[in-house]
Design an enzyme around this catalytic site. Structure first.
Site, short mmCIF file in Angstrom:
data_model
loop_
_atom_site.label_atom_id
_atom_site.label_comp_id
_atom_site.label_asym_id
_atom_site.label_seq_id
_atom_site.Cartn_x
_atom_site.Cartn_y
_atom_site.Cartn_z
N LYS A 222 1.47 7.54 -65.44
CA LYS A 222 1.90 6.66 -64.37
C LYS A 222 1.95 5.23 -64.88
CE LYS A 222 1.26 8.62 -59.84
NZ LYS A 222 0.78 8.40 -58.48
N GLU B 162 -5.81 18.66 -46.39
CA GLU B 162 -6.19 18.22 -45.05
C GLU B 162 -6.86 19.34 -44.24
OE1 GLU B 162 -2.80 15.69 -46.52
OE2 GLU B 162 -3.17 17.86 -46.37
N ARG C 265 -1.35 18.17 -40.44
CA ARG C 265 -1.43 19.27 -41.40
C ARG C 265 -2.71 20.07 -41.24
NH1 ARG C 265 0.53 17.55 -47.23
NH2 ARG C 265 1.85 19.35 -46.99
#
Length: 628
Positions: free
Chosen positions: A278, A364, A392
Site C-alpha cells: 500500500k 460484522e 451486515r
C-alpha cells in the site's frame, strides 16, 4: 501528464502498447493517481498499490467482455483512469462526478457495484456460472484483499466456487493491510510469505534433482503432502478446490503478465496470490498507509498536515473519549470493532486498555455475536460500528443479542448521509431496521455533548441500546467532561412557538431551530426514536394544530412513522408532515449540498413547512426595496 497515459482512452489502447513500455506507463499512472487524489481527496494508499496489477489485468484480459470484479472497490482509481474516465478524475466523489467506488451505471468496465468488503468472489462466481449457462467463453476475475479474506462471506464463496465447475480466477491482493491493520489467525497464515517463497523454490529444485532417483522423488512427494501445510499458504485454498499459484510480486509486470497469460489457458477455479505494498511509490504513504488511506486534499510535496487542536471535535472523537472515560470507571466495559479502529475512534482505547480491546477483522456478524457472548458472562460490550456495516450483522443483532435481551451498546457512527462515500456508506436505514426489533432502544443525540450523555445512558441499561451519530463535527457545543446520563426515553422542548411543532430526532434539531425563528414554530428535541417519549408527544400534539417530524434517515419506517403509530394508538388525529431521506439512494457529494437536495437544511425545512402548513405559520416578510 506525459504522452503514454494521454494516449490511452480505453483498455484497447493499452493492449496496443509494447510490453516494454508498460513500466513507464505504470510510473505515469501512479503519478497521476497521486496528483488527482491530492486535489480532490479520496482513497490513496490502496490505489497506489494496485497500479501494476490494474495494468496487467486490462492488458491480458479482453475487458469489458471479460469481467473484473474489485472487492470493496476503493482501489479502482487506476482502473477508472485506464477505462476512459481519466479526464473526469477532478470530479471524483463530488456531486455529479465520478464515484469513489465501482458503479455499473458509470461505466461498462465496472462490472459489479462494490463498496462493502468481501463480496467479489460471490459476484464473480455468479458471472462465471452465467457465462457457462449462456455458452459464453468469457473470463471472470475477482480481486480481493487479505483484509477482506477475514469475512465469512469470502469463504462461503470459495467453498461454493471450488465445486462449481467454472473458470474463475480469484486474485488475493496481499498487502498486509485493510483499513486498520489486519488481525487474526488467517492473516498470520497468509503472512508466511518468505516461507512460501522458500518452499516453492526448494520444491522446484528438488523435483529437478530427485527426478533422476524415482524412489527418493516418491519419498519427497509424501513428505511434501505432510509438510507443506505448515509452511505454504497454498494448502488452505487447494483444499477448497482451487489451483493455487504464487505468491508473486504484484509490482513486477514481468511476473504478473506472463502469469496471467498462463492462467488464462487453465480450466477450473484458479487462485493467484500477489503481494503488493500500500502506498507504493509515494514514500509518505508507504510509511503510514493508514493515515493515507482516505486523506482529504493535500500537497504531495509536503504530505498530510496535522489538524489544529482548535478544530471542533467530531462525534467519532467524542465517542472515543467517552469510551476511555467509561472504561476507566467500569472494568466490565469491553470495546469491539470490526476492522475500523481508526474510523470508529478507538486508537486511544486500544492503547490504554489493550486487554479490553478487540478488533475482530472484517467480520460484522462475528462482532455482534461475540459481543453477545461477552454480555452473557456479565461484561458490558460496546460495539463501535458504522450504521451501514451493522446491516451486515442484522440476523445476529436480532437472534443473538435482542432475543436474549443482552446489554450490548451499539455506537452507530456515520448515521445519516456521509458525503463523498455515497449511498453504499450512508446510514439511512438504522432507525427503521432497529426500531422494529423488540428490546432494542435507539438514541438520537442532537449535538456532541448530548452524544456523550446518551452514550452513558445507553451503557447504564440492561438491554440493547444503539446510539446513532453522524460523520464529522457537530455545531460546536462544549462537551462536559463527566459521565452524566440523560433520562432514558425522554425528550425536551427547545422552543415555544405557535400552531406547528417540529419534532426533531438528532442533529437536524439545529436547522429546525433556524427555520423556527422565521416561522415561529415550536421545536422539540425528541432524543429517542425508541422508546418514544409519548407523554411529551401527546402534550405537544394537544397544544398544536400540526406536527412535523424531522430525521436524517429513511422516512419509511423511521422516527416519523413511530410518531404516527403513537398518535394512532392514542386516537389522536393530527396532520403530520414527515421530513427525512426520501425513498431513493442519495448520491455522493458534499454533505451540505446533499442535505439541501433532500430539503433538510434550514431553508428546505422552512419551504416544506410553508408548502404544507402555509395557513398556520407566520410568513416571512419580503425584503422591500426603497425606490426614490
Amino acid at each position: 501528464m506525459s504522452t503514454l497515459l494521454e494516449a490511452i482512452n480505453d483498455p484497447a489502447d493499452l493492449r496496443r502498447l509494447p510490453r516494454a513500455q508498460l513500466g513507464l506507463l505504470a510510473e505515469e499512472l501512479r503519478a497521476y493517481v497521486l496528483e488527482s487524489v491530492a486535489r480532490t481527496g479520496g482513497h490513496l494508499s490502496s490505489n497506489l498499490g494496485t497500479v501494476e496489477l490494474t495494468i496487467a489485468l486490462h492488458y491480458v484480459y479482453n475487458t469489458p467482455f471479460d469481467r473484473i470484479v474489485w472487492d470493496v472497490g476503493h482501489q479502482t482509481y487506476p482502473h477508472k483512469i485506464l477505462t476512459g474516465r481519466r479526464d473526469r478524475m477532478a470530479s471524483l466523489r463530488q456531486l455529479g462526478g465520478l464515484a469513489g467506488f465501482p458503479q455499473r451505471a458509470e461505466s461498462e468496465y465496472d462490472t459489479f457495484g462494490t463498496a462493502h468488503s468481501s463480496t467479489s468472489i460471490s459476484a464473480a462466481l455468479g458471472m462465471a456460472v452465467a457465462a457457462r449457462l449462456k455458452g459464453e467463453q468469457r473470463h471472470c476475475v475477482a480481486v480481493i484483499g487479505d483484509g477482506a479474506m477475514s469475512a465469512g462471506m469470502a469463504f462461503e464463496a470459495l467453498n461454493n466456487a471450488g465445486v462449481a465447475e467454472t473458470d474463475l480466477l480469484v486474485i488475493l491482493n496481499d498487502n498486509d493491510m485493510s483499513i486498520s491493520p489486519p488481525v487474526g489467525a488467517l492473516n498470520r497464515y497468509l503472512a508466511q510469505l518468505m516461507s512460501g517463497r522458500f518452499y516453492a523454490a526448494a520444491k522446484d529444485i528438488g523435483k529437478k534433482v530427485l527426478h533422476v532417483a524415482p524412489p527418493l522423488f516418491e519419498l519427497a512427494k509424501r513428505f511434501e503432502e505432510h509438510a507443506k501445510g505448515m509452511v505454504v499458504p497454498a494448502t488452505l485454498f487447494e483444499k477448497f478446490g482451487f489451483n493455487y499459484i504464487g505468491p508473486i510480486d504484484g509490482h513486477d509486470l514481468e511476473s504478473l503478465i506472463p502469469t496471467l497469460e498462463n492462467i488464462k489457458q487453465l480450466k477450473g477455479p484458479q487462485f493467484l496470490h500477489v503481494v503488493t505494498k500500500k502506498g507504493q511509490g509515494y514514500k509518505l504513504a508507504e510509511a503510514d498507509p493508514v493515515a493515507y488511506h482516505g486523506p482529504g486534499k493535500f500537497d504531495p510535496a509536503v504530505g498530510l498536515v496535522k489538524a489544529t487542536t482548535t478544530a471542533k471535535p467530531t462525534f467519532t472523537q467524542v465517542f472515543g473519549t467517552w469510551l476511555c472515560d467509561m472504561a476507566a470507571q467500569d472494568q466490565r466495559l469491553v470495546g469491539i470493532t470490526p476492522a475500523m479502529r481508526e474510523g470508529s475512534g478507538m486508537v486511544e482505547f486500544q492503547q490504554r486498555f489493550p486487554e479490553r480491546y478487540y478488533d475482530v477483522g472484517i467480520a460484522e456478524q462475528h462482532a455482534v455475536t461475540f459481543a453477545a457472548g461477552l454480555a452473557c458472562e456479565g461484561l458490558k460490550p460496546v460495539v463501535a460500528i458504522y450504521s451501514t456495516f451493522l446491516q451486515r450483522g442484522y440476523d445476529q443483532l436480532i437472534h443473538d443479542v435482542a432475543l436474549q435481551n443482552l446489554p450490548v451498546v451499539f455506537a452507530l457512527d456515520r448515521a445519516g448521509l456521509v458525503g463523498a462515500d455515497g449511498p453504499t456508506h450512508a446510514g439511512a436505514y438504522d432507525i427503521p431496521f432497529l426500531r422494529c426489533i423488540p428490546h432494542v432502544s435507539i438514541a438520537c443525540p442532537a449535538d456532541e455533548n448530548e452524544c456523550r450523555k446518551l452514550l452513558t445512558t445507553a451503557f447504564q441499561q440492561d438491554h440493547p441500546v444503539a446510539v446513532r451519530y453522524p460523520r464529522g463535527a457537530g455545531v460546536g457545543v462544549a462537551v462536559e467532561p463527566g459521565l452524566q446520563a440523560l433520562p432514558f426515553g425522554k425528550g425536551e422542548q427547545r422552543r415555544q412557538g405557535q400552531k406547528v411543532a417540529v419534532l426533531a430526532f438528532g442533529p437536524l434539531l439545529h436547522p429546525a431551530l433556524q427555520a423556527a425563528e422565521r416561522l415561529d414554530l415550536t421545536v422539540v428535541n425528541m432524543r429517542w426514536a425508541k422508546p418514544l417519549d409519548t407523554e411529551l408527544l401527546l402534550q405537544v400534539a394537544a397544544s398544536h394544530e400540526a406536527l412535523v417530524t424531522l430525521e436524517e434517515g429513511a422516512v419509511m419506517g423511521g422516527a416519523g412513522s413511530a410518531v404516527l403509530e403513537a398518535l394512532q394508538a392514542a386516537r389522536v388525529v393530527k396532520p403530520v408532515l414527515q421530513l427525512g431521506l426520501r425513498d431513493d439512494y442519495t448520491p455522493h457529494g458534499d454533505p451540505a449540498k446533499l442535505l439541501a437536495l433532500q430539503g433538510l437544511d434550514a431553508a428546505g425545512i422552512e419551504a416544506s413547512i410553508q408548502a404544507r402548513f402555509g395557513d398556520l405559520v407566520v410568513r416571512p416578510t419580503p425584503n422591500l426595496k426603497v425606490v426614490g
